[in-house]
Scaffold this motif. Structure first.
Motif, short mmCIF file in Angstrom:
data_model
loop_
_atom_site.label_atom_id
_atom_site.label_comp_id
_atom_site.label_asym_id
_atom_site.label_seq_id
_atom_site.Cartn_x
_atom_site.Cartn_y
_atom_site.Cartn_z
N GLU A 252 -12.78 32.32 8.73
CA GLU A 252 -11.34 32.02 8.75
C GLU A 252 -10.97 31.25 10.03
N ARG A 253 -11.63 31.59 11.13
CA ARG A 253 -11.37 30.89 12.39
C ARG A 253 -11.81 29.43 12.28
N ARG A 254 -12.91 29.19 11.58
CA ARG A 254 -13.36 27.80 11.38
C ARG A 254 -12.34 27.02 10.55
N LEU A 255 -11.76 27.69 9.55
CA LEU A 255 -10.72 27.03 8.75
C LEU A 255 -9.50 26.70 9.60
N PHE A 256 -9.12 27.64 10.47
CA PHE A 256 -8.00 27.41 11.38
C PHE A 256 -8.29 26.20 12.27
N PRO A 286 2.04 37.90 13.71
CA PRO A 286 1.45 36.60 14.04
C PRO A 286 -0.06 36.64 13.91
N SER A 287 -0.63 35.55 13.46
CA SER A 287 -2.08 35.44 13.34
C SER A 287 -2.74 35.60 14.70
N ARG A 288 -3.85 36.29 14.73
CA ARG A 288 -4.61 36.48 15.98
C ARG A 288 -5.08 35.15 16.55
N GLU A 292 -5.28 32.95 20.65
CA GLU A 292 -6.52 32.41 21.19
C GLU A 292 -6.34 31.00 21.75
N ILE A 293 -5.16 30.42 21.54
CA ILE A 293 -4.87 29.08 22.07
C ILE A 293 -4.27 29.22 23.47
N LEU A 297 -0.71 24.98 26.21
CA LEU A 297 -0.74 23.91 25.21
C LEU A 297 0.33 24.09 24.14
N LEU A 298 1.00 25.23 24.17
CA LEU A 298 2.00 25.53 23.15
C LEU A 298 3.41 25.31 23.67
#
Length: 320
Positions: A252-256, A286-288, A292-293, A297-298
């Motif tokens: 799922e992280r790769r898809l993100f 919220p998604s984990r 991780e970002i 950057l946000l």
């Protein structure tokens, strides 16, 4: 609102009038599952924003790459009779009559590859084809185990004398080198994610597509929606072991990662603060992956204040 809480006004501001920086065709809205497309599409339709949903045939189901795909299934013991027949038909000495015999024998087979090998052992006219099948399958498996999936499937390219410089063939090998560590894992990926394709050139409309379909595609502006636990990452349908769950989250992280790297200029990450699942209202966590970002950057959007309508107070007494 788009699923995830990003208002349709963001799209309107990006494209409206002379101040518009981007056209509608520059914008892609990505989501984890196809079911969310209906919700997003309804929201855009209500506000008069043109959109197109992308769902095209996988690039690896078109020749000559289809041969690589079918052999990946064969080598991983995932091939159905309909997967085997096109390969058998290409073997020297196999004509229409021979193919019909094979088709009848494999029609209701639960293990078509094994049944084909048995048929080849019994009938002289199938022996050569059966031997070639067995040898190539074993070679793919052996090379894949020693040198990797892409190297293993390159033996198919040699067998059929495919042009290595073909862009689609190169694309298939790049995909094989980046997805999974095993032949079985790659073959399962191809079966499950049949929309991992490039879209056709967009029209003058916002493009809606799944994350799987977005691989190999870029947009100047991307809205990645549904960044909540249970959606991205997707909640597994069944109870998984700790190791299997960890592997699931990694996928799922790769898809993100695919989603956030589709944007060339601007990326919007969005989620719902309130939602309804299985008929029950609730609050989306919220998604984990957001945490991780790097926070530097946000940039959080400014909260828009709701305009309250001002009412004129009526006088109890008429004006003189």
């Amino acid at each position: 609102h788009l699923v995830g809480g990003t208002s349709h006004r963001e799209i309107e501001q990006l494209t409206a009038g002379e101040q518009g920086i981007f056209s509608l065709g520059d914008i892609g809205v990505l989501y984890r599952t196809g079911r969310r497309a209906d919700i997003i599409g309804d929201a855009l339709f209500k506000h008069g924003i043109p959109f197109q949903r992308v769902g095209l045939e996988p690039f690896y189901l078109k020749n000559p790459v289809k041969l690589l795909y079918l052999w990946a299934l064969v080598a991983a013991d995932l091939a159905l009779p309909t997967d085997l027949l096109p390969l058998i038909a290409r073997e020297p000495g196999v004509g229409e009559k021979t193919l019909r015999v094979v088709e009848e024998a494999l029609f209701s087979s639960r293990n078509p590859l094994m049944d084909f090998q048995r048929l080849a052992d019994k009938k002289e006219r199938f022996k050569q084809a059966g031997t070639r099948f067995k040898n190539l399958r074993e070679k793919i498996q052996q090379v894949s185990e020693k040198k990797g999936v892409a190297a293993g499937l390159s033996t198919v390219s040699v067998y059929y004398r495919l042009a290595d410089e073909d862009p689609e063939v190169q694309r298939f090998f790049r995909l094989a080198g980046s997805v999974g560590d095993t032949l079985a894992g790659f073959a399962e990926y191809l079966q499950e994610n049949s929309l991992s394709i490039a879209a056709e050139p967009p029209g003058e409309a916002v493009t809606l597509m799944t994350l799987h379909a977005a691989k190999g595609v870029e947009f100047p502006v991307v809205f990645l929606s549904g960044l909540e636990e249970g959606i991205l990452p997707l909640q597994p349908r069944e109870q998984l072991s700790r190791a299997a769950f960890t592997a699931h989250i990694e996928e799922e992280r790769r898809l993100f990662f695919v989603g956030i790297t589709r944007a060339r200029h601007q990326l919007y990450l969005s989620r719902s603060t309130a939602e309804c699942r299985n008929g029950r209202p609730g609050f989306g966590r919220p998604s984990r992956f957001i945490s991780e970002i790097d926070s530097s950057l946000l940039k959080k959007p400014q909260q828009r204040r709701k305009r309250t309508k001002r009412y004129k107070q009526l006088s109890l007494f008429p004006n003189p």
